[in-house]
Scaffold this active site. Sequence first.
Site, PDB file in Angstrom:
ATOM      1  N   CYS A  26       5.257  -7.252   7.697  1.00 24.90           N
ATOM      2  CA  CYS A  26       6.298  -6.651   8.767  1.00 24.90           C
ATOM      3  C   CYS A  26       5.994  -7.751  10.042  1.00 24.90           C
ATOM      4  O   CYS A  26       5.270  -8.093  10.522  1.00 24.90           O
ATOM      5  CB  CYS A  26       6.073  -5.046   9.804  1.00 24.90           C
ATOM      6  N   GLY A  41       6.130  -2.083   6.553  1.00 25.68           N
ATOM      7  CA  GLY A  41       6.986  -2.120   6.652  1.00 25.68           C
ATOM      8  C   GLY A  41       7.799  -1.420   8.149  1.00 25.68           C
ATOM      9  O   GLY A  41       7.717  -0.584   7.842  1.00 25.68           O
ATOM     10  N   GLU A  42       9.149  -2.388   8.322  1.00 29.81           N
ATOM     11  CA  GLU A  42       9.928  -1.772   9.035  1.00 29.81           C
ATOM     12  C   GLU A  42      11.368  -1.385   8.351  1.00 29.81           C
ATOM     13  O   GLU A  42      12.146  -2.160   8.223  1.00 29.81           O
ATOM     14  CB  GLU A  42      10.077  -2.552   9.923  1.00 29.81           C
ATOM     15  N   CYS A  95       3.747  -4.835  16.352  1.00 32.33           N
ATOM     16  CA  CYS A  95       3.333  -4.054  17.600  1.00 32.33           C
ATOM     17  C   CYS A  95       1.455  -4.747  16.958  1.00 32.33           C
ATOM     18  O   CYS A  95       1.225  -4.994  16.277  1.00 32.33           O
ATOM     19  CB  CYS A  95       3.596  -2.625  17.267  1.00 32.33           C
ATOM     20  N   CYS A 131       3.153   8.415   1.895  1.00 35.25           N
ATOM     21  CA  CYS A 131       3.349   7.606   2.930  1.00 35.25           C
ATOM     22  C   CYS A 131       3.812   6.071   2.025  1.00 35.25           C
ATOM     23  O   CYS A 131       3.293   5.949   1.458  1.00 35.25           O
ATOM     24  CB  CYS A 131       2.043   7.612   3.735  1.00 35.25           C
ATOM     25  N   CYS A 151      -0.999  -2.661  15.151  1.00 34.08           N
ATOM     26  CA  CYS A 151      -0.738  -1.831  13.809  1.00 34.08           C
ATOM     27  C   CYS A 151      -0.953  -3.531  12.931  1.00 34.08           C
ATOM     28  O   CYS A 151      -0.927  -4.224  13.248  1.00 34.08           O
ATOM     29  CB  CYS A 151       0.727  -2.998  13.769  1.00 34.08           C
ATOM     30  N   GLU A 187       0.939  -1.390  -0.341  1.00 30.84           N
ATOM     31  CA  GLU A 187       0.022  -0.121  -0.290  1.00 30.84           C
ATOM     32  C   GLU A 187       0.971   1.384   0.126  1.00 30.84           C
ATOM     33  O   GLU A 187       1.531   1.080   0.592  1.00 30.84           O
ATOM     34  CB  GLU A 187      -0.956  -0.551   0.925  1.00 30.84           C
ATOM     35  N   CYS A 221      -1.611   2.494   7.427  1.00 35.04           N
ATOM     36  CA  CYS A 221      -1.213   1.391   6.580  1.00 35.04           C
ATOM     37  C   CYS A 221      -1.427  -0.050   6.732  1.00 35.04           C
ATOM     38  O   CYS A 221      -1.165  -0.340   8.237  1.00 35.04           O
ATOM     39  CB  CYS A 221       0.332   1.360   5.926  1.00 35.04           C
ATOM     40  N   SER A 266       9.193   5.867  16.804  1.00 38.47           N
ATOM     41  CA  SER A 266       7.532   5.329  17.074  1.00 38.47           C
ATOM     42  C   SER A 266       7.840   4.800  18.562  1.00 38.47           C
ATOM     43  O   SER A 266       8.332   3.636  18.963  1.00 38.47           O
ATOM     44  CB  SER A 266       7.277   4.119  16.045  1.00 38.47           C
ATOM     45  N   LEU A 267       8.078   5.724  19.504  1.00 38.09           N
ATOM     46  CA  LEU A 267       7.704   5.370  21.355  1.00 38.09           C
ATOM     47  C   LEU A 267       6.700   5.118  21.281  1.00 38.09           C
ATOM     48  O   LEU A 267       6.708   3.683  22.358  1.00 38.09           O
ATOM     49  CB  LEU A 267       8.525   6.842  20.891  1.00 38.09           C
ATOM     50  N   HIS A 268       6.279   5.761  20.859  1.00 37.33           N
ATOM     51  CA  HIS A 268       4.501   4.868  21.764  1.00 37.33           C
ATOM     52  C   HIS A 268       4.142   4.931  23.623  1.00 37.33           C
ATOM     53  O   HIS A 268       3.030   4.108  23.512  1.00 37.33           O
ATOM     54  CB  HIS A 268       4.104   3.443  21.605  1.00 37.33           C
ATOM     55  N   SER A 275      11.243   6.409   9.104  1.00 40.85           N
ATOM     56  CA  SER A 275      10.113   6.071  10.614  1.00 40.85           C
ATOM     57  C   SER A 275      10.986   4.275  11.059  1.00 40.85           C
ATOM     58  O   SER A 275      10.373   3.750  10.323  1.00 40.85           O
ATOM     59  CB  SER A 275       8.591   6.152  10.513  1.00 40.85           C
ATOM     60  N   ASN A 321      -5.652   4.441  14.968  1.00 38.14           N
ATOM     61  CA  ASN A 321      -6.170   4.265  13.666  1.00 38.14           C
ATOM     62  C   ASN A 321      -7.334   2.527  13.820  1.00 38.14           C
ATOM     63  O   ASN A 321      -6.281   1.598  13.947  1.00 38.14           O
ATOM     64  CB  ASN A 321      -5.582   3.802  12.711  1.00 38.14           C
TER      65      ASN A 321
HETATM   66  N1  SAH Z   1       7.573  -0.035  11.048  1.00 32.50           N
HETATM   67  C1  SAH Z   1       7.845   2.219  10.784  1.00 32.50           C
HETATM   68  C2  SAH Z   1       7.393   2.198   9.805  1.00 32.50           C
HETATM   69  C3  SAH Z   1       5.404   1.970   9.636  1.00 32.50           C
HETATM   70  S1  SAH Z   1       4.327   2.393  11.018  1.00 32.50           S
HETATM   71  C4  SAH Z   1       7.404   1.568  12.392  1.00 32.50           C
HETATM   72  O1  SAH Z   1       7.323   1.331  13.025  1.00 32.50           O
HETATM   73  O2  SAH Z   1       7.343   3.191  12.882  1.00 32.50           O
HETATM   74  C5  SAH Z   1       4.587   4.212  10.633  1.00 32.50           C
HETATM   75  C6  SAH Z   1       3.759   4.810  11.464  1.00 32.50           C
HETATM   76  O3  SAH Z   1       2.004   4.226  11.716  1.00 32.50           O
HETATM   77  C7  SAH Z   1       4.003   4.320  13.307  1.00 32.50           C
HETATM   78  O4  SAH Z   1       4.506   5.973  14.139  1.00 32.50           O
HETATM   79  C8  SAH Z   1       2.811   3.389  13.598  1.00 32.50           C
HETATM   80  O5  SAH Z   1       3.181   3.235  14.727  1.00 32.50           O
HETATM   81  C9  SAH Z   1       2.292   4.169  13.041  1.00 32.50           C
HETATM   82  N2  SAH Z   1       0.732   3.135  13.041  1.00 32.50           N
HETATM   83  C10 SAH Z   1       0.690   1.678  12.836  1.00 32.50           C
HETATM   84  N3  SAH Z   1      -0.396   1.173  13.330  1.00 32.50           N
HETATM   85  C11 SAH Z   1      -1.063   2.441  13.675  1.00 32.50           C
HETATM   86  C12 SAH Z   1      -2.585   2.208  13.818  1.00 32.50           C
HETATM   87  N4  SAH Z   1      -3.463   2.142  13.708  1.00 32.50           N
HETATM   88  N5  SAH Z   1      -3.342   3.456  14.333  1.00 32.50           N
HETATM   89  C13 SAH Z   1      -2.473   5.056  14.029  1.00 32.50           C
HETATM   90  N6  SAH Z   1      -1.206   4.710  13.531  1.00 32.50           N
HETATM   91  C14 SAH Z   1      -0.068   3.519  13.459  1.00 32.50           C
HETATM   92 FE1  SF4 Z   2       5.918  -3.149  12.013  1.00 32.58          FE
HETATM   93 FE2  SF4 Z   2       5.618  -0.361  12.178  1.00 32.58          FE
HETATM   94 FE3  SF4 Z   2       4.045  -1.860  12.014  1.00 32.58          FE
HETATM   95 FE4  SF4 Z   2       5.291  -1.742  14.177  1.00 32.58          FE
HETATM   96  S1  SF4 Z   2       4.437  -0.426  13.845  1.00 32.58           S
HETATM   97  S2  SF4 Z   2       4.194  -3.985  12.952  1.00 32.58           S
HETATM   98  S3  SF4 Z   2       7.136  -1.785  12.756  1.00 32.58           S
HETATM   99  S4  SF4 Z   2       5.270  -1.549  10.846  1.00 32.58           S
END
Ligand code: SAH
Ligand code: SF4
Length: 359
Positions: free
Chosen positions: A113, A162-163, A117, A106, A120, A93, A337, A216-218, A194, A294
Amino acid sequence: MIKKKNLLGCSLESLEDFFRSLEEPSFRAKQLLKWIHQKGIIDFDKMTDFNKLLRAKLKEVAYIKPPLIEESYLSPEGTKKYLIKLDSGTMIEMVRIPEKKRATLCISSQAGCALQCTFCATGAQGFEKNLTSDEIIGQLWLANFGDDEKTPITNVVFMGMGEPLLNFNPVIESAKIMKDQMGYGLSRKRITISTSGIVPQIDNIPNNVDVSLAISLHAPNNKLRDEIVPINKKYPIEKLIKSCKDYISFYDGKRNITIEYILIDGINDSKDLAYDLCKLLSGLSCKINLIPFNPFDGSNYKRSSMTNIQSFKEVLVKKGFITTLRVTRGDAIDGACGQLVGKLKKSIKGKNLIDAREI
Ligand code: SAH
Ligand code: SF4
């Protein structure tokens, strides 16, 4: 028979090597980069400053082929989501987010991935494959030349599937093409990688390419982060923050890192955690981007309430952090995504075809 090379994903340096191997002058590399990435021309026969002999030679050993836009979905707010088919048949995507005179793309760096997480949709699908540099830069090429949108892409974020730091070389190679004056000519501020925190590879970025970095700290502590970003068990917060500080020092303190923080209802959105976050980030040159979660099918998490989001933000602002709140756009087309491909996979499993109206 020789295996032909796709030149779409080659940086200037790689193209110079390529032309040298053909015993051609290296200035051809700049010409080719310009044809592909500035003019959108991928047919050697249309490259008028290449003579017939050279074109024939090129066709023998190489080709230029972007991936395919399989479908696109436009949200009422103008965000456009693309389902892209790779040569292998794999779907990925990308999302185009227009703003007045700018458009941010984006892009994905992997199909699926492995990091899982918990919030995600991409993580929920598991890992399928690393994208090649053709497939990565091919997304930017498609957004500029393969679609009927008028505004060119001004910003690129590696925030799709993806990462990126687990697919390091192809990501770096494609970022070089984005930056090159003969390529897309995007400045370092307009390209953001990211990462969920792959520490050794963060340390490796400055030696390879100068772009912007988002983490992506969270969560502000290891207990919570271990739970929602499992890679934290391998690269815990202290190591991650140290690596961010080293990154900034590499540039003599003249860099700012973006800290991304998803807000999930009842999980990581309390005021106490906001104060902990301030403590953790004090002394780090950064800005904070809050992202309301999201929701997607199959996840039990909920987006934080607007009241909680605002009070979380207030704490950070009061402590002096530049804090932005990402406007959630594209919910109607599954803006985060991984959600579109996730839906597609589910519908294939269930043997119904995907229904665009549902998306
Ligand atoms: N793997 C990398 C880049 C792809 S994810 C990373 O984790 O940074 C890109 C961003 O989208 C990250 O900050 C991730 O935490 C966020 N993301 C993933 N799932 C999400 C969701 N359901 N709602 C909002 N943001 C999300
Ligand atoms: Fe992979 Fe980034 Fe999604 Fe975590 S947030 S599963 S690292 S794509």
